[in-house]
Design a protein around this motif. Structure first.
Motif, PDB file in Angstrom:
ATOM      1  N   THR A   4     -33.140 -43.728  62.928  1.00  0.00           N
ATOM      2  CA  THR A   4     -32.343 -44.684  63.677  1.00  0.00           C
ATOM      3  C   THR A   4     -32.840 -46.093  63.407  1.00  0.00           C
ATOM      4  O   THR A   4     -34.002 -46.286  63.047  1.00  0.00           O
ATOM      5  N   ASP A   5     -31.967 -47.057  63.579  1.00  0.00           N
ATOM      6  CA  ASP A   5     -32.332 -48.457  63.396  1.00  0.00           C
ATOM      7  C   ASP A   5     -32.736 -49.120  64.705  1.00  0.00           C
ATOM      8  O   ASP A   5     -33.023 -50.315  64.730  1.00  0.00           O
ATOM      9  N   ILE A   6     -32.735 -48.364  65.780  1.00  0.00           N
ATOM     10  CA  ILE A   6     -33.138 -48.930  67.067  1.00  0.00           C
ATOM     11  C   ILE A   6     -34.643 -49.162  67.048  1.00  0.00           C
ATOM     12  O   ILE A   6     -35.414 -48.336  66.555  1.00  0.00           O
ATOM     13  N   ARG A   7     -35.052 -50.307  67.575  1.00  0.00           N
ATOM     14  CA  ARG A   7     -36.471 -50.699  67.563  1.00  0.00           C
ATOM     15  C   ARG A   7     -37.344 -49.705  68.326  1.00  0.00           C
ATOM     16  O   ARG A   7     -36.957 -49.211  69.371  1.00  0.00           O
ATOM     17  N   VAL A   8     -38.514 -49.473  67.798  1.00  0.00           N
ATOM     18  CA  VAL A   8     -39.509 -48.645  68.482  1.00  0.00           C
ATOM     19  C   VAL A   8     -40.444 -49.587  69.239  1.00  0.00           C
ATOM     20  O   VAL A   8     -41.076 -50.441  68.631  1.00  0.00           O
ATOM     21  N   PRO A   9     -40.516 -49.452  70.565  1.00  0.00           N
ATOM     22  CA  PRO A   9     -41.396 -50.342  71.337  1.00  0.00           C
ATOM     23  C   PRO A   9     -42.867 -49.978  71.147  1.00  0.00           C
ATOM     24  O   PRO A   9     -43.201 -48.913  70.633  1.00  0.00           O
ATOM     25  N   TYR A  40     -38.068 -44.205  72.464  1.00  0.00           N
ATOM     26  CA  TYR A  40     -37.165 -45.359  72.423  1.00  0.00           C
ATOM     27  C   TYR A  40     -36.749 -45.874  73.796  1.00  0.00           C
ATOM     28  O   TYR A  40     -36.013 -46.854  73.889  1.00  0.00           O
ATOM     29  N   THR A  43     -36.924 -49.692  74.770  1.00  0.00           N
ATOM     30  CA  THR A  43     -35.925 -50.502  74.067  1.00  0.00           C
ATOM     31  C   THR A  43     -34.546 -50.267  74.652  1.00  0.00           C
ATOM     32  O   THR A  43     -33.794 -51.216  74.888  1.00  0.00           O
ATOM     33  N   LEU A  52     -33.150 -57.415  76.341  1.00  0.00           N
ATOM     34  CA  LEU A  52     -33.205 -57.460  74.877  1.00  0.00           C
ATOM     35  C   LEU A  52     -31.800 -57.678  74.339  1.00  0.00           C
ATOM     36  O   LEU A  52     -30.837 -57.111  74.852  1.00  0.00           O
ATOM     37  N   GLU A  55     -30.139 -56.348  67.875  1.00  0.00           N
ATOM     38  CA  GLU A  55     -30.519 -56.962  66.605  1.00  0.00           C
ATOM     39  C   GLU A  55     -29.815 -56.353  65.405  1.00  0.00           C
ATOM     40  O   GLU A  55     -29.935 -56.859  64.304  1.00  0.00           O
ATOM     41  N   ASN A  56     -29.129 -55.227  65.621  1.00  0.00           N
ATOM     42  CA  ASN A  56     -28.459 -54.584  64.495  1.00  0.00           C
ATOM     43  C   ASN A  56     -27.232 -53.823  65.001  1.00  0.00           C
ATOM     44  O   ASN A  56     -26.960 -53.777  66.197  1.00  0.00           O
ATOM     45  N   GLU A  59     -27.814 -50.931  67.590  1.00  0.00           N
ATOM     46  CA  GLU A  59     -28.088 -51.401  68.949  1.00  0.00           C
ATOM     47  C   GLU A  59     -26.806 -51.931  69.601  1.00  0.00           C
ATOM     48  O   GLU A  59     -26.593 -51.735  70.801  1.00  0.00           O
TER      49      GLU A  59
END
Length: 118
Positions: A4-9, A40, A43, A52, A55-56, A59
């Motif tokens: 996934t392109d979701i940010r990893v905190p 995740y 995030t 937040l 960013e992509n 998301e």
């Protein structure tokens, strides 16, 4: 699991208030769902609350799913919707005994003689 392109905190997501023994031990989530929430969750919570900004595209899609504009398709989206449902909706508890079980307190026509089985 699909990448996934979701940010990893930096820290894992834990909700001790609603799931005091963790997502895996709650019995409500599968192991993959629990892992996705832990990895995740911070995030996803930030995106949901607006803390937040997306960013992509993935998301942005997640936010659209939360708004009901799109159907949840990924494990991550489905797990978060399930988390919301379980954590934010009041759980009902059923017991075999309650204070209402003493029917004579609530019904004037009630008689213990009707139920004498001896």
């Amino acid at each position: 699991m699909k990448t996934t392109d979701i940010r990893v905190p930096a820290k894992q997501f834990i909700d001790r208030q609603h799931f005091p023994y963790g997502f895996r031990k709650s019995g409500d989530f599968s192991i993959p769902e629990a892992d996705v929430l832990s990895a995740y969750g911070k995030t996803l919570a930030g995106l949901e609350s607006g803390e937040l900004s997306p960013e992509n595209a993935e998301e942005q899609r997640f936010i659209a799913v939360l708004k009901g504009e799109q159907q949840a398709s990924s494990l991550l989206e489905k797990a978060w919707l399930k988390y919301i449902k379980l954590a934010r909706n009041r759980k009902q508890f059923y017991t075999l005994h309650s204070s209402a079980s003493n029917q004579s307190d609530y019904d004037e026509d009630y008689s213990d003689d009707e139920f004498d089985v001896a």
